[in-house]
Design a protein around this motif. Structure first.
Motif, PDB file in Angstrom:
ATOM      1  N   LEU A 103       0.819  -1.168  -0.173  1.00 46.91           N
ATOM      2  CA  LEU A 103       0.103   0.026  -0.084  1.00 46.91           C
ATOM      3  C   LEU A 103       0.713   1.391   0.063  1.00 46.91           C
ATOM      4  O   LEU A 103       0.507   2.257  -0.594  1.00 46.91           O
ATOM      5  CB  LEU A 103      -0.875  -0.036   1.165  1.00 46.91           C
ATOM      6  CG  LEU A 103      -2.017   1.000   1.248  1.00 46.91           C
ATOM      7  CD1 LEU A 103      -2.963   0.776   0.299  1.00 46.91           C
ATOM      8  CD2 LEU A 103      -2.943   0.396   2.810  1.00 46.91           C
ATOM      9  N   ILE A 104       1.841   1.451   1.062  1.00 49.35           N
ATOM     10  CA  ILE A 104       2.685   2.514   1.187  1.00 49.35           C
ATOM     11  C   ILE A 104       3.479   2.741  -0.400  1.00 49.35           C
ATOM     12  O   ILE A 104       3.489   3.839  -0.788  1.00 49.35           O
ATOM     13  CB  ILE A 104       3.593   2.529   2.366  1.00 49.35           C
ATOM     14  CG1 ILE A 104       2.592   2.411   3.460  1.00 49.35           C
ATOM     15  CG2 ILE A 104       4.525   3.609   2.251  1.00 49.35           C
ATOM     16  CD1 ILE A 104       1.550   3.977   3.587  1.00 49.35           C
ATOM     17  N   PRO A 105       4.118   1.716  -0.625  1.00 46.12           N
ATOM     18  CA  PRO A 105       4.834   2.048  -2.006  1.00 46.12           C
ATOM     19  C   PRO A 105       3.914   2.516  -3.238  1.00 46.12           C
ATOM     20  O   PRO A 105       4.346   3.569  -3.867  1.00 46.12           O
ATOM     21  CB  PRO A 105       5.435   0.705  -2.480  1.00 46.12           C
ATOM     22  CG  PRO A 105       5.590  -0.094  -0.958  1.00 46.12           C
ATOM     23  CD  PRO A 105       4.489   0.408  -0.019  1.00 46.12           C
ATOM     24  N   LYS A 106       2.788   1.937  -3.192  1.00 46.09           N
ATOM     25  CA  LYS A 106       2.017   2.559  -4.188  1.00 46.09           C
ATOM     26  C   LYS A 106       1.514   3.785  -3.795  1.00 46.09           C
ATOM     27  O   LYS A 106       1.338   4.823  -5.054  1.00 46.09           O
ATOM     28  CB  LYS A 106       0.804   1.492  -4.264  1.00 46.09           C
ATOM     29  CG  LYS A 106       0.823   0.345  -5.156  1.00 46.09           C
ATOM     30  CD  LYS A 106      -0.421  -0.154  -5.561  1.00 46.09           C
ATOM     31  CE  LYS A 106      -0.871  -1.324  -4.425  1.00 46.09           C
ATOM     32  NZ  LYS A 106      -2.181  -2.091  -4.664  1.00 46.09           N
ATOM     33  N   ALA A 107       1.098   4.358  -2.799  1.00 47.59           N
ATOM     34  CA  ALA A 107       0.787   5.535  -2.432  1.00 47.59           C
ATOM     35  C   ALA A 107       1.920   6.454  -2.820  1.00 47.59           C
ATOM     36  O   ALA A 107       1.848   7.447  -3.175  1.00 47.59           O
ATOM     37  CB  ALA A 107       0.501   5.571  -0.946  1.00 47.59           C
ATOM     38  N   VAL A 108       3.220   6.200  -2.472  1.00 40.41           N
ATOM     39  CA  VAL A 108       4.325   7.188  -2.668  1.00 40.41           C
ATOM     40  C   VAL A 108       4.470   7.269  -4.310  1.00 40.41           C
ATOM     41  O   VAL A 108       4.340   8.412  -4.390  1.00 40.41           O
ATOM     42  CB  VAL A 108       5.791   6.401  -2.114  1.00 40.41           C
ATOM     43  CG1 VAL A 108       6.781   7.629  -2.575  1.00 40.41           C
ATOM     44  CG2 VAL A 108       5.495   6.253  -0.540  1.00 40.41           C
ATOM     45  N   SER A 109       4.402   6.270  -4.833  1.00 41.30           N
ATOM     46  CA  SER A 109       4.625   6.579  -6.392  1.00 41.30           C
ATOM     47  C   SER A 109       3.407   7.140  -7.129  1.00 41.30           C
ATOM     48  O   SER A 109       3.629   8.115  -7.738  1.00 41.30           O
ATOM     49  CB  SER A 109       5.023   5.279  -7.042  1.00 41.30           C
ATOM     50  OG  SER A 109       4.165   4.366  -7.001  1.00 41.30           O
ATOM     51  N   LYS A 112       3.979  10.913  -6.015  1.00 45.14           N
ATOM     52  CA  LYS A 112       5.049  11.650  -6.616  1.00 45.14           C
ATOM     53  C   LYS A 112       4.611  11.697  -8.028  1.00 45.14           C
ATOM     54  O   LYS A 112       5.094  12.614  -8.798  1.00 45.14           O
ATOM     55  CB  LYS A 112       6.429  10.943  -6.330  1.00 45.14           C
ATOM     56  CG  LYS A 112       6.677  10.939  -4.852  1.00 45.14           C
ATOM     57  CD  LYS A 112       6.723  12.279  -4.304  1.00 45.14           C
ATOM     58  CE  LYS A 112       7.695  13.131  -5.093  1.00 45.14           C
ATOM     59  NZ  LYS A 112       7.813  14.326  -3.972  1.00 45.14           N
ATOM     60  N   LYS A 113       3.902  11.001  -8.688  1.00 47.83           N
ATOM     61  CA  LYS A 113       3.626  11.081 -10.086  1.00 47.83           C
ATOM     62  C   LYS A 113       2.591  12.193 -10.468  1.00 47.83           C
ATOM     63  O   LYS A 113       2.439  12.793 -11.197  1.00 47.83           O
ATOM     64  CB  LYS A 113       2.906   9.840 -10.529  1.00 47.83           C
ATOM     65  CG  LYS A 113       2.861   9.664 -12.144  1.00 47.83           C
ATOM     66  CD  LYS A 113       2.500   8.304 -12.356  1.00 47.83           C
ATOM     67  CE  LYS A 113       1.598   8.109 -13.657  1.00 47.83           C
ATOM     68  NZ  LYS A 113       0.380   7.179 -13.682  1.00 47.83           N
ATOM     69  N   ASN A 114       1.580  12.280  -9.391  1.00 45.42           N
ATOM     70  CA  ASN A 114       0.612  13.319  -9.521  1.00 45.42           C
ATOM     71  C   ASN A 114       0.659  14.523  -9.167  1.00 45.42           C
ATOM     72  O   ASN A 114       0.128  15.478  -9.498  1.00 45.42           O
ATOM     73  CB  ASN A 114      -0.865  12.669  -9.125  1.00 45.42           C
ATOM     74  CG  ASN A 114      -1.207  11.438  -9.941  1.00 45.42           C
ATOM     75  OD1 ASN A 114      -1.786  11.559 -11.044  1.00 45.42           O
ATOM     76  ND2 ASN A 114      -1.250  10.131  -9.443  1.00 45.42           N
TER      77      ASN A 114
END
Ligand code: PBG
Length: 336
Positions: A103-109, A112-114
């Motif tokens: 969940l956290i890695p997905k949230a970070v990327s 940072k993308k948006n």
């Protein structure tokens, strides 16, 4: 002189006679730009209010992005992410902490993308992921967390999150030597821009109660875990300073004190002993105490929140993690 007039050489109340003079003489300014908003993330769709933290929610990834872009628009510079992990996904070693699809890695990327201009801070500790709820690997034989084995995992976790784009990794585990190991590992992967916000002086505090509910930490016989073998003894001040200076030597970029309000002397002392930025974490229990009293009509929660944050800044904190960040950011009457 008027009759009955005291012969005083100084009348300090002149400093407080009008709004203008009070404003002119204000020594401590609280601004949104120095606040960091902790945010809880969940797998589930939608958002869920945390029972013990009225006004604070766990957000799905989609909701999180909306909240983050709104916060950024309102001038907030940074968020700190924490996961809610359902029981069935936890295990003894907290292996989900190292899953790059977590969940956290997905949230970070996604953030940072948006919203690339929003700084993202990720917590480095195993407690949301372990069945026992400790921040590290529990060794039954030792009756304690295994320091060095835990540092090895946390180092991997930090590198993984650094690769995902986290601006700061924030080890909150209080293991010995973790800042130095994390710095070395980040650098050897070329992640020289990833900073370390070290939870340097983190006390074994009862004020973390609502947070433990928020991340779904285990309770034993109705009580949350005792973390006294790694978190600091609330009686000790010098030891906190020692921890902070050690983290500085090991390469931390920012030193943090936690909780904040009950530990203003610690913030002050660390501020006097380092040239690094000092952060303070106004933790869940500090938030909930003010909000609960407010809901009872016992005090004005907004005024109490602002006063508590000014006190933390006055003690020497350059930046504050606070659950009030979101409501203050949205409040047009809040400064500036
Ligand atoms: C755990 C962690 C905790 C908090 C942040 N990271 C809880 C704990 O140490 O038990 C508490 C934050 C809060 O209470 O708001 N690594």
């Amino acid at each position: 002189m008027k009759e009955k007039q005291l012969d005083l050489s100084r009348r300090p109340r002149r400093f407080r006679a009008s709004r203008q003079i009070r404003s002119l003489l204000t020594e401590t300014q609280l601004t949104i730009s120095n606040l960091i908003c902790p945010l809880f993330v969940q797998e589930k769709k939608g958002k869920e209010e945390i029972g013990s933290m009225p006004g604070i929610f766990r957000y799905s990834l989609e909701n999180l992005l909306e909240v983050c872009s709104e916060l950024r628009e309102k001038g907030l510079n940074a968020v700190a992410l924490f996961p809610y992990v359902p029981k069935e996904k936890k295990d003894d070693s907290g292996s989900l902490a190292l899953d790059p699809e977590g969940l956290i890695p997905k949230a970070v990327s996604a953030i940072k993308k948006n919203i690339p201009e929003l700084l993202v801070i990720t917590d480095i500790a195993l407690d949301p992921y372990t069945t026992h709820g400790h921040d590290g690997l529990w060794n039954e034989h030792l009756g304690d967390v295994d320091n060095d084995a835990t540092v090895e995992i946390l180092t991997k976790m930090a590198v993984m999150l650094g690769k995902m784009g986290a601006d700061f990794v924030a080890p909150s585990d209080m293991m010995d030597g973790r800042v130095g190991q994390i710095r070395k590992a980040l650098d050897s992967e070329g992640l020289t821009k990833t900073g370390i916000l070290a939870y340097s002086a983190k006390y074994a505090s009862a004020f973390y109660g609502p947070f433990r509910e928020a991340v779904g930490s285990a309770k034993k016989r109705g009580y949350y875990l005792d973390k006294m073998t790694y978190q600091l003894n609330p009686s000790n001040r010098r030891e906190a300073c020692l921890e902070a200076l050690l983290d500085e030597k090991e390469g931390a970029d920012i030193l943090m004190v936690k909780p904040a309000g009950p530990y203003l002397d610690i913030i002050y002392q660390i501020r006097q002993n380092t040239l690094l930025p000092v952060a303070a974490y106004q933790v869940s229990g500090e938030y909930s105490a003010i909000v609960a009293a407010g809901l009872n009509g016992w005090l004005d929660p907004k005024k109490a929140a602002i006063e508590s944050l000014i006190a933390i800044k006055r003690a020497g904190a350059d930046m504050i993690l606070t659950y009030f960040a979101q409501s203050l950011a949205k409040d047009p009457s809040f400064n500036l």
